[in-house]
Motif scaffolding. Structure first.
Motif, short mmCIF file in Angstrom:
data_model
loop_
_atom_site.label_atom_id
_atom_site.label_comp_id
_atom_site.label_asym_id
_atom_site.label_seq_id
_atom_site.Cartn_x
_atom_site.Cartn_y
_atom_site.Cartn_z
N PHE A 253 0.82 -1.21 0.00
CA PHE A 253 0.00 0.00 0.00
C PHE A 253 0.86 1.26 0.00
N LEU A 254 1.89 1.29 0.82
CA LEU A 254 2.75 2.48 0.92
C LEU A 254 3.56 2.68 -0.36
N LEU A 255 4.15 1.62 -0.87
CA LEU A 255 4.91 1.74 -2.11
C LEU A 255 4.00 2.10 -3.28
N GLY A 256 2.82 1.49 -3.28
CA GLY A 256 1.85 1.79 -4.35
C GLY A 256 1.42 3.24 -4.33
N ASN A 257 1.25 3.80 -3.13
CA ASN A 257 0.86 5.21 -3.03
C ASN A 257 1.99 6.13 -3.48
N ALA A 258 3.22 5.80 -3.13
CA ALA A 258 4.35 6.61 -3.58
C ALA A 258 4.43 6.62 -5.09
N LEU A 259 4.26 5.46 -5.71
CA LEU A 259 4.30 5.37 -7.16
C LEU A 259 3.10 6.10 -7.78
N TRP B 42 1.46 8.72 -6.66
CA TRP B 42 1.61 10.17 -6.63
C TRP B 42 2.68 10.64 -7.61
N PHE B 43 3.71 9.84 -7.80
CA PHE B 43 4.71 10.19 -8.81
C PHE B 43 4.08 10.22 -10.20
N LEU B 44 3.30 9.19 -10.53
CA LEU B 44 2.66 9.13 -11.83
C LEU B 44 1.60 10.21 -11.98
N PHE B 45 0.89 10.49 -10.90
CA PHE B 45 -0.12 11.56 -10.92
C PHE B 45 0.52 12.90 -11.23
N LEU B 46 1.61 13.23 -10.54
CA LEU B 46 2.27 14.51 -10.76
C LEU B 46 2.86 14.62 -12.16
N LYS B 47 3.39 13.51 -12.67
CA LYS B 47 3.91 13.52 -14.03
C LYS B 47 2.78 13.78 -15.03
N ALA B 48 1.67 13.06 -14.88
CA ALA B 48 0.55 13.22 -15.81
C ALA B 48 -0.07 14.61 -15.69
N SER B 49 -0.10 15.15 -14.48
CA SER B 49 -0.77 16.43 -14.23
C SER B 49 0.08 17.62 -14.64
N MET B 50 1.38 17.56 -14.38
CA MET B 50 2.21 18.74 -14.52
C MET B 50 2.98 18.82 -15.83
N MET B 51 3.15 17.69 -16.52
CA MET B 51 3.98 17.73 -17.71
C MET B 51 3.19 18.21 -18.93
N ASN B 52 3.92 18.66 -19.92
CA ASN B 52 3.35 19.05 -21.20
C ASN B 52 2.77 17.81 -21.87
N PHE C 194 -1.04 5.93 -13.51
CA PHE C 194 -1.75 6.49 -12.36
C PHE C 194 -3.04 5.73 -12.09
N LEU C 195 -3.82 5.45 -13.14
CA LEU C 195 -5.06 4.69 -12.98
C LEU C 195 -4.79 3.30 -12.42
N THR C 196 -3.74 2.66 -12.94
CA THR C 196 -3.43 1.30 -12.52
C THR C 196 -3.04 1.24 -11.05
N THR C 197 -2.18 2.16 -10.62
CA THR C 197 -1.75 2.15 -9.22
C THR C 197 -2.87 2.58 -8.29
N MET C 198 -3.74 3.47 -8.75
CA MET C 198 -4.90 3.85 -7.93
C MET C 198 -5.81 2.65 -7.72
N CYS C 199 -5.99 1.85 -8.76
CA CYS C 199 -6.80 0.64 -8.62
C CYS C 199 -6.16 -0.33 -7.64
N LEU C 200 -4.86 -0.53 -7.77
CA LEU C 200 -4.14 -1.44 -6.87
C LEU C 200 -4.25 -0.97 -5.42
N ASN C 201 -4.04 0.32 -5.19
CA ASN C 201 -4.11 0.85 -3.82
C ASN C 201 -5.52 0.70 -3.24
N SER C 202 -6.53 0.89 -4.07
CA SER C 202 -7.91 0.75 -3.59
C SER C 202 -8.21 -0.70 -3.20
N VAL C 203 -7.71 -1.64 -3.98
CA VAL C 203 -7.93 -3.06 -3.67
C VAL C 203 -7.24 -3.42 -2.35
#
Length: 271
Positions: free
Chosen positions: A59-65, A67-77, A158-167
């Motif tokens: 859960f902790l590693l999945g959340n770290a990953l 948020w990394f993917l979220f910030l990349k998808a959200s902030m990058m061009n 981001f979607l994949t890790t969010m699903c994993l964390n929710s499970v």
């Protein structure tokens, strides 16, 4: 010719980009930081950290990953295209030469009068950010950014890790019920995570399918809108499908997409 504007940290966190409600992303932040993580730290973790340490580590590693993917998808061009291009103004100057248009040297549907450019194949104008995006997929209010050629892999991750964390969160909540009994507070979280897990699983499956067949969301749901997805008989035809392995390699940017010249050599109809 102006260069694509890099989406900045300020834009992502202060929501300065116009045209879209901030409700979705603020709801996501609120549920996560005001309820989700406090509940996990003060209720869930003390109960089962020793007995279910592997689930907590996941859960902790999945959340770290995540948020990394979220910030990349959200902030990058996402793939913003240059505005006010010479090619566009040259095309406009040729408008009186009808035979020039008829020969297909300049394609009318490709002209974007908002960005003043001739759009490459598969590029679309996003009305939310008011820019043309290469390989435009869709606009996602949860990342407060368009999803395009450059950030699409991060969005799917981001979607994949969010699903994993929710499970994993559902599993930890179920363990709480078995040890501590009923709890309305934990029960609401259990139902919320179930909805998120189901929704993100469906979205992830759809995104993986589209990557496998080399289509974007815009193309998948509006196939008849794009003439390059229709054959000479007006039936759906996907000229970008190179087979599942090459499609995934292209999706992950390990190989380049086919150019229009390469597609033309294969005698495909482009519009």
């Amino acid at each position: 010719m102006t260069q694509p504007r890099i989406l900045s940290f300020t834009r992502s966190w202060k929501f300065s980009s116009p045209g879209e409600s901030k409700v979705a992303i603020l709801f996501f932040y609120s549920c996560t930081f005001l309820w989700g993580y406090p509940t996990y730290l003060f209720w869930i973790m003390p109960l089962s950290l020793n007995t279910l340490w592997n689930a907590h580590a996941t859960f902790l590693l999945g959340n770290a990953l995540m948020w990394f993917l979220f910030l990349k998808a959200s902030m990058m061009n996402p793939g913003l295209l240059p505005q006010h291009t010479d090619e566009y103004y040259q095309a406009i100057r040729q408008v009186d030469y009808l035979n020039y248009w008829e020969e297909g040297k300049i394609l009318l549907p490709r002209l974007c009068h908002e960005c003043h450019l001739v759009k490459p194949l598969r590029a679309k104008h996003c009305r939310i950010i008011n820019r043309c995006v290469s390989g435009f997929d869709h606009y996602c209010p949860f990342i407060y950014n368009s999803v395009g050629y450059r950030n699409r892999p991060y969005f799917v991750g981001f979607l994949t890790t969010m699903c994993l964390n929710s499970v994993v969160g559902i599993y930890l909540c179920w363990n709480w019920f078995n040890v501590m009994g009923r709890s309305i507070f934990i029960g609401i979280g259990f139902l919320f995570l179930s909805v998120i897990a189901t929704t993100s699983a469906m979205m992830t499956s759809l995104c993986v399918y589209m990557a496998a067949v080399n289509l974007t969301t815009a193309e998948c749901f509006k196939t008849t809108k794009y003439a390059y997805l229709l054959d000479h008989q007006g039936k759906f035809f996907n000229p970008f499908d190179r087979g599942i392995i090459l499609n995934f390699m292209e999706f992950l940017h390990t190989i380049k997409p086919l150019t229009e010249e390469e597609l033309k050599k294969a005698e495909l109809t482009l519009v």
